[in-house]
Motif scaffolding. Sequence first.
Motif, PDB file in Angstrom:
ATOM      1  N   GLN A 130       1.740   0.254   8.348  1.00 17.67           N
ATOM      2  CA  GLN A 130       1.598  -0.085   9.761  1.00 17.67           C
ATOM      3  C   GLN A 130       2.414  -1.327  10.133  1.00 17.67           C
ATOM      4  N   THR A 131       3.635  -1.362   9.643  1.00 22.45           N
ATOM      5  CA  THR A 131       4.510  -2.492   9.945  1.00 22.45           C
ATOM      6  C   THR A 131       5.924  -1.960  10.178  1.00 22.45           C
ATOM      7  N   SER A 182       0.856  -1.175   0.000  1.00 19.15           N
ATOM      8  CA  SER A 182       0.000   0.000   0.000  1.00 19.15           C
ATOM      9  C   SER A 182       0.890   1.222   0.000  1.00 19.15           C
ATOM     10  N   SER A 183       0.828   2.010  -1.041  1.00 21.29           N
ATOM     11  CA  SER A 183       1.632   3.209  -1.055  1.00 21.29           C
ATOM     12  C   SER A 183       0.908   4.305  -0.293  1.00 21.29           C
ATOM     13  N   PRO A 184       1.650   5.345   0.076  1.00 23.33           N
ATOM     14  CA  PRO A 184       1.195   6.156   1.175  1.00 23.33           C
ATOM     15  C   PRO A 184       0.263   7.309   0.895  1.00 23.33           C
ATOM     16  N   VAL A 227      13.532   5.427   2.978  1.00 29.31           N
ATOM     17  CA  VAL A 227      12.397   5.200   2.074  1.00 29.31           C
ATOM     18  C   VAL A 227      11.631   3.959   2.501  1.00 29.31           C
ATOM     19  N   LEU A 228      12.347   2.916   2.903  1.00 30.84           N
ATOM     20  CA  LEU A 228      11.695   1.696   3.358  1.00 30.84           C
ATOM     21  C   LEU A 228      10.921   1.951   4.651  1.00 30.84           C
ATOM     22  N   GLU A 229      11.478   2.755   5.527  1.00 31.67           N
ATOM     23  CA  GLU A 229      10.777   3.115   6.768  1.00 31.67           C
ATOM     24  C   GLU A 229       9.493   3.868   6.461  1.00 31.67           C
ATOM     25  N   PHE A 230       9.529   4.707   5.435  1.00 29.83           N
ATOM     26  CA  PHE A 230       8.344   5.453   5.017  1.00 29.83           C
ATOM     27  C   PHE A 230       7.247   4.500   4.550  1.00 29.83           C
ATOM     28  N   TRP A 231       7.610   3.554   3.684  1.00 31.57           N
ATOM     29  CA  TRP A 231       6.647   2.577   3.189  1.00 31.57           C
ATOM     30  C   TRP A 231       6.126   1.703   4.331  1.00 31.57           C
ATOM     31  N   ALA A 232       7.007   1.322   5.242  1.00 27.70           N
ATOM     32  CA  ALA A 232       6.598   0.476   6.366  1.00 27.70           C
ATOM     33  C   ALA A 232       5.615   1.216   7.267  1.00 27.70           C
TER      34      ALA A 232
END
Length: 346
Positions: free
Chosen positions: A297-298, A41-43, A288-293
Amino acid sequence: MPRGQKSTLRAREKCQRTWGQIQGHQGAQMTATQKKKVSFSSPLILEATIQKKSAGRSGSVLKKPQRALSTTTSVDAYHKKSYKGANSKIEKKQSFSQGLSSTVRSRTDPLTIKTNMLVQFLMEMYKMKKPIMKADMLKIVQKRHENHFPEILKKASFNMEVVFGVDLKKVDSTKDSYVLVSKMDLPNNGTVTRGRGFPKTGLLLNLLGVIFMKGNCATEEKIWEFLNKMRIYDGKKHFIFGEPRKLITQDLVKLKYLEYRQVPNSDPARYEFLWGPRAHAETSKMKVLEFWAKVNQTVPSAFQFWYEEALRDEEERVQAAATFNDGSSAMGRKCSKVKASSSSHA
């Protein structure tokens, strides 16, 4: 009515009309893992209830609730075994997605309404480049919901972060004033061009994520496939991002956040996107990965394969910085010796 109060009310009403457009395009969902594909799911996730306030009287809920913009995209799996852990964890998030969908369908939840009203206000203050005062936010929330203000502010801040890529930060604890700051150094605090447009940082972080997860190089076809699922289309002006082709192939390329080049030996010519030098300088694969996570909600480690690559990238950055510092120190010592030698000869 005092002139300042009228101005504030006009600003709110204008922002509410704009936010109604935004919410009419937005949706939130988590898709199940497909064969040889992982869905992310993109943000751009927002709850969809809006309460419209008219000057001098309490608000009334819009009769027709708005949908949210679905920005889910499938990312090809390059090493299936490497991210089995990510698959299982993402699948567990389906229950969260269903819960979020229920929230989106909630048309009369007071906290949801107040959250969206606060987002509208924050966005208008951002566009007007005005400071954000807690006292003004409390007026939006109203006295009967004042006890829930921390929760409402937290939700509104999350929406601002994942949709527009801006963070709400307190700048003066004595006056309880806040400011919205872009996650990256895009010109005009994220809007790219001058004026009162919407920040583009959230979109840029999305694109950088797609490029990263496509093996650090994404074909133009894959980028547009992703954007189309956000209802952003080539040749069609978007009410937030303007003309998308110009934004991603010219503006962000000129600013060196993206690299846009022809695929080698392609005939007819095809093009691909990579991270530009400013993207490498201002962010990292881990960020960037932290943003997607966060949007999903993971945690970043849920995306096992890309998490391991991001960790390697962090280590390389640390080593490069250490090498640079060592080199600078050695150069400084050498310069000192040369100066000392020159002084003695003099």
